[in-house]
Scaffold this active site. Structure first.
Site, PDB file in Angstrom:
ATOM      1  N   SER A   1      -1.478   3.078   3.055  1.00  0.00           N
ATOM      2  CA  SER A   1      -0.878   2.669   4.337  1.00  0.00           C
ATOM      3  C   SER A   1      -0.039   3.805   4.931  1.00  0.00           C
ATOM      4  O   SER A   1       0.043   3.948   6.154  1.00  0.00           O
ATOM      5  CB  SER A   1      -0.051   1.398   4.173  1.00  0.00           C
ATOM      6  OG  SER A   1       1.175   1.658   3.521  1.00  0.00           O
TER       7      SER A   1
ATOM      8  N   LEU B   1       1.758  15.403 -10.775  1.00  0.00           N
ATOM      9  CA  LEU B   1       1.132  16.714 -10.632  1.00  0.00           C
ATOM     10  C   LEU B   1       1.693  17.660 -11.695  1.00  0.00           C
ATOM     11  O   LEU B   1       2.879  17.632 -12.007  1.00  0.00           O
ATOM     12  CB  LEU B   1       1.428  17.285  -9.236  1.00  0.00           C
ATOM     13  CG  LEU B   1       1.055  16.391  -8.046  1.00  0.00           C
ATOM     14  CD1 LEU B   1       1.265  17.154  -6.747  1.00  0.00           C
ATOM     15  CD2 LEU B   1      -0.366  15.871  -8.153  1.00  0.00           C
TER      16      LEU B   1
ATOM     17  N   HIS C   1       8.846   8.044  -1.404  1.00  0.00           N
ATOM     18  CA  HIS C   1       9.206   7.190  -2.540  1.00  0.00           C
ATOM     19  C   HIS C   1      10.036   6.010  -2.025  1.00  0.00           C
ATOM     20  O   HIS C   1      10.946   6.201  -1.222  1.00  0.00           O
ATOM     21  CB  HIS C   1      10.008   8.011  -3.555  1.00  0.00           C
ATOM     22  CG  HIS C   1      10.391   7.228  -4.762  1.00  0.00           C
ATOM     23  ND1 HIS C   1       9.536   7.032  -5.822  1.00  0.00           N
ATOM     24  CD2 HIS C   1      11.518   6.556  -5.079  1.00  0.00           C
ATOM     25  CE1 HIS C   1      10.121   6.286  -6.738  1.00  0.00           C
ATOM     26  NE2 HIS C   1      11.329   5.986  -6.306  1.00  0.00           N
TER      27      HIS C   1
ATOM     28  N   GLU D   1       9.082   3.248   5.647  1.00  0.00           N
ATOM     29  CA  GLU D   1       8.278   4.387   5.189  1.00  0.00           C
ATOM     30  C   GLU D   1       7.342   4.852   6.301  1.00  0.00           C
ATOM     31  O   GLU D   1       7.183   6.057   6.541  1.00  0.00           O
ATOM     32  CB  GLU D   1       7.455   3.994   3.962  1.00  0.00           C
ATOM     33  CG  GLU D   1       8.268   3.729   2.709  1.00  0.00           C
ATOM     34  CD  GLU D   1       7.391   3.251   1.552  1.00  0.00           C
ATOM     35  OE1 GLU D   1       6.337   3.847   1.305  1.00  0.00           O
ATOM     36  OE2 GLU D   1       7.775   2.255   0.894  1.00  0.00           O
TER      37      GLU D   1
END
Lengths: 195, 195
Positions: free
Chosen positions: B7, B87, B103, B168
């Site tokens: 999203s 990562l 986050h 977000e």
């Protein structure tokens, strides 16, 4: 309980005087530092003040004298307001669930000393202040109330601290009033309004 | 880079389409999960999509293929949007300072998985979301932008997550636009607007 200028103590005293904390009176302003500027301000307002220095004693010996004074004064609720000592399990047990503290960050971010500088150096965009129950953890007890404060790029430790302090003076009386009214319950780590 | 519904990837695509991130185009939507719902949504919009599964490979082998695809695609900026893998230093070195993540908490509070549930269970009164540079630490890189979201007593993990997600979708495009414009400098951990 104070160690310095006690500005949050004054904010609580103002709130009591203005009846924003119904049912509360400030029975005692205690400092471990005889030179704490807040002592004079408290005395000028007619509040009872008491200095109990640590001296050469162990932490527990020091706390035994403090707790004895609190019990004798029939103190129900202990509000730390810039009190710069960690409490031992002995003190916390004696007043379990009845010791509050205010901390200048949005806990659990930036516990411990110089929380405002920590926030700045971490590059946080928001900080704030937290009123919480005191337990054996460092600034880790259940959270009663929090206020948010933006961190500006041009902030220094001083300007950020000042902006947070304004919110502390508003938040602490509100949180104490909620606890004094007894309108809360603690579920796990969550402090809920039980009204 | 996505692993699920993506999203935040869609929010970035909307922002690019509406020219809220001047100079940016979405060159590639990469997923490690072939079933990621966001892939279909990206393809429907005409975005180039690519699946690179981990399979039985080591993390580094997997990342070598990803980085090769990013380099070949002349990717300047990598935006993690619900990419559910850590990562390695190899990937981070290859795109040092050019990998962003979002986050769902006010970092440094509540890093890692289920940040919204962490905030609820911790009894935090405020949470939010954070866009940050990705480095070797878990959600610990320099903070570019943060938005705040109140935590209500009646919140469930779902309602809080939903309320944070709305922020977000607003925050990530703004933060990406700032980075794409190059109007920032990183001083220690602080990301400052250099405009």
């Amino acid at each position: 309980m104070i160690s310095g200028r006690g500005s949050n103590m004054i904010a609580l005293a103002d709130a009591v005087e203005q009846e924003r904390i119904p049912g509360a009176e400030i029975a005692l302003v205690m400092s471990d530092q005889p030179g704490a500027a807040g002592l004079l301000r408290a005395a000028e307002r007619g509040l009872k003040v008491l200095v109990i220095e640590r001296g050469d004693r162990t932490r527990e010996e020091h706390e035994q004298e403090i707790v004895a004074a609190l019990v004798e004064g029939q103190i129900d609720l202990v509000c730390l307001a810039g009190y710069m000592r960690l409490l031992s399990g002995y003190f916390i047990d004696a007043y379990r669930g009845r010791i509050l503290n205010i901390h200048p960050s949005l806990l659990p971010a930036f516990p411990g000393l110089a929380a405002q500088r920590q926030a700045l150096e971490h590059g946080a965009k928001w900080s704030g202040c937290t009123v919480h129950f005191v337990d054996e953890t460092l600034d880790g007890g259940p959270i009663i109330a929090q206020s948010i404060v933006p961190v500006w790029e041009e902030d220094t430790e001083e300007t950020l601290s000042e902006r947070i302090l304004e919110q502390e003076h508003l938040l602490y009386p509100k949180a104490v009033a909620q606890i004094v009214r007894g309108e809360y319950e603690v579920l796990g780590r969550r402090v809920l309004n039980s009204q």
